[in-house]
Design a protein around this motif. Structure first.
Motif, PDB file in Angstrom:
ATOM      1  N   MET A 141      -1.273 -22.174  -3.599  1.00 49.56           N
ATOM      2  CA  MET A 141      -0.098 -21.489  -4.246  1.00 49.56           C
ATOM      3  C   MET A 141      -0.331 -20.132  -4.852  1.00 49.56           C
ATOM      4  N   GLY A 142       0.463 -19.430  -5.252  1.00 51.68           N
ATOM      5  CA  GLY A 142       0.305 -18.101  -5.746  1.00 51.68           C
ATOM      6  C   GLY A 142       1.617 -17.724  -6.630  1.00 51.68           C
ATOM      7  N   PHE A 143       1.598 -16.246  -7.111  1.00 54.73           N
ATOM      8  CA  PHE A 143       2.726 -15.834  -7.685  1.00 54.73           C
ATOM      9  C   PHE A 143       2.446 -14.142  -7.403  1.00 54.73           C
ATOM     10  N   HIS A 144       3.648 -13.578  -7.268  1.00 54.86           N
ATOM     11  CA  HIS A 144       3.925 -12.132  -7.249  1.00 54.86           C
ATOM     12  C   HIS A 144       4.515 -11.645  -8.390  1.00 54.86           C
ATOM     13  N   PRO A 145       3.821 -11.001  -9.385  1.00 55.81           N
ATOM     14  CA  PRO A 145       4.142 -10.716 -10.629  1.00 55.81           C
ATOM     15  C   PRO A 145       5.421  -9.874 -10.759  1.00 55.81           C
ATOM     16  N   GLY A 146       5.861  -8.953  -9.764  1.00 54.21           N
ATOM     17  CA  GLY A 146       6.958  -8.367 -10.039  1.00 54.21           C
ATOM     18  C   GLY A 146       7.115  -6.891  -9.477  1.00 54.21           C
ATOM     19  N   PRO A 147       6.325  -5.976  -9.813  1.00 58.62           N
ATOM     20  CA  PRO A 147       6.762  -4.540  -9.460  1.00 58.62           C
ATOM     21  C   PRO A 147       6.701  -4.616  -7.980  1.00 58.62           C
ATOM     22  N   TRP A 148       7.927  -3.713  -7.382  1.00 56.94           N
ATOM     23  CA  TRP A 148       8.088  -3.472  -6.026  1.00 56.94           C
ATOM     24  C   TRP A 148       6.861  -3.083  -5.198  1.00 56.94           C
ATOM     25  N   GLU A 149       6.041  -2.605  -6.012  1.00 55.16           N
ATOM     26  CA  GLU A 149       4.731  -1.909  -5.211  1.00 55.16           C
ATOM     27  C   GLU A 149       3.448  -2.623  -5.630  1.00 55.16           C
ATOM     28  N   TRP A 150       3.668  -3.907  -6.175  1.00 51.70           N
ATOM     29  CA  TRP A 150       2.303  -4.406  -6.521  1.00 51.70           C
ATOM     30  C   TRP A 150       1.469  -4.942  -5.513  1.00 51.70           C
ATOM     31  N   LEU A 151       1.845  -5.411  -4.398  1.00 53.58           N
ATOM     32  CA  LEU A 151       1.083  -5.783  -3.252  1.00 53.58           C
ATOM     33  C   LEU A 151       0.689  -4.662  -2.499  1.00 53.58           C
ATOM     34  N   MET A 152       1.378  -3.448  -2.262  1.00 52.65           N
ATOM     35  CA  MET A 152       1.055  -2.194  -1.477  1.00 52.65           C
ATOM     36  C   MET A 152       0.099  -1.630  -2.483  1.00 52.65           C
ATOM     37  N   THR A 153       0.136  -1.649  -3.852  1.00 54.25           N
ATOM     38  CA  THR A 153      -1.075  -0.838  -4.517  1.00 54.25           C
ATOM     39  C   THR A 153      -2.244  -1.369  -4.254  1.00 54.25           C
ATOM     40  N   LYS A 154      -2.228  -2.825  -4.399  1.00 55.17           N
ATOM     41  CA  LYS A 154      -3.476  -3.480  -4.212  1.00 55.17           C
ATOM     42  C   LYS A 154      -4.097  -3.217  -2.822  1.00 55.17           C
ATOM     43  N   ALA A 155      -3.300  -2.994  -1.874  1.00 54.49           N
ATOM     44  CA  ALA A 155      -3.485  -3.023  -0.447  1.00 54.49           C
ATOM     45  C   ALA A 155      -4.226  -1.569  -0.012  1.00 54.49           C
TER      46      ALA A 155
END
Length: 184
Positions: free
Chosen positions: A44-58
């Motif tokens: 299980m996980g969590f996406h913390p919020g900003p619309w670009e959080w995952l894109m920034t990490k990628a």
């Protein structure tokens, strides 16, 4: 796509376990009776919020078209750019019988502004994922199903996880759809 989905699963899980932004998600899971061991077992996980959080990490790892094909992001309906699908949500990796992450489910935190998008969301359908064919928890349940010669089918992720936490390992869940012939 599979590599991007696996990577996203790791990012979401790491966030749930370690980031201050996930404190409310951890509290919610504890309040629902889920122990940290089950969080890890089901990744299980969590996406913390900003619309670009995952894109920034990628950046430098996955291009936006790969994240889009994996159904992690979508083009904005107005303007330019992308939105991420699981913002402010506890994530539940949807894993096929071979142990590959093929999609996600997400549960919005109670009281979040994102409740207007629905309490639960699944990844959009893709060549890898179809709600009417996939059962949540099948990767965890398949051995127990074989041994016991039966399966318990429940409605949702948390119902399935709760049964596994109580040692009822032959349980799976549908993904917001009725039980179909393909599920059976």
């Amino acid at each position: 796509q599979l590599a991007a989905l696996e990577w996203a699963c790791e990012q979401f899980h790491h966030c749930l376990l370690n980031h201050p932004e996930a404190e409310k998600a951890r509290e919610y899971l504890f309040d629902r009776g889920f122990c940290e061991e089950i969080w890890a077992d089901f990744r299980m996980g969590f996406h913390p919020g900003p619309w670009e959080w995952l894109m920034t990490k990628a950046r430098g790892r996955f291009k936006l078209d790969v994240l889009e094909a994996a159904r992690l992001i979508s083009p904005r309906s107005t303007g330019s750019g992308y939105i991420e699908h699981f913002r402010n949500r506890i994530t539940f990796p949807i894993v096929n019988e071979r142990g590959q992450v093929i999609a996600f489910g997400g549960r919005v935190l109670p009281g979040s502004d994102d409740e207007k998008f629905g309490k639960y969301q699944n990844s959009r359908e893709s060549p890898l994922f179809s709600k009417s064919r996939q059962l949540y928890g099948i990767d965890h349940a398949k051995e127990a199903m074989r041994e016991q010669g039966r399966v318990i089918v429940v409605e949702g992720y948390t119902d399935c996880i709760a049964l596994h936490q109580q040692g009822i390992a032959n349980s799976v869940a549908t993904l917001g759809t009725a039980l179909t012939e393909q599920h059976v």
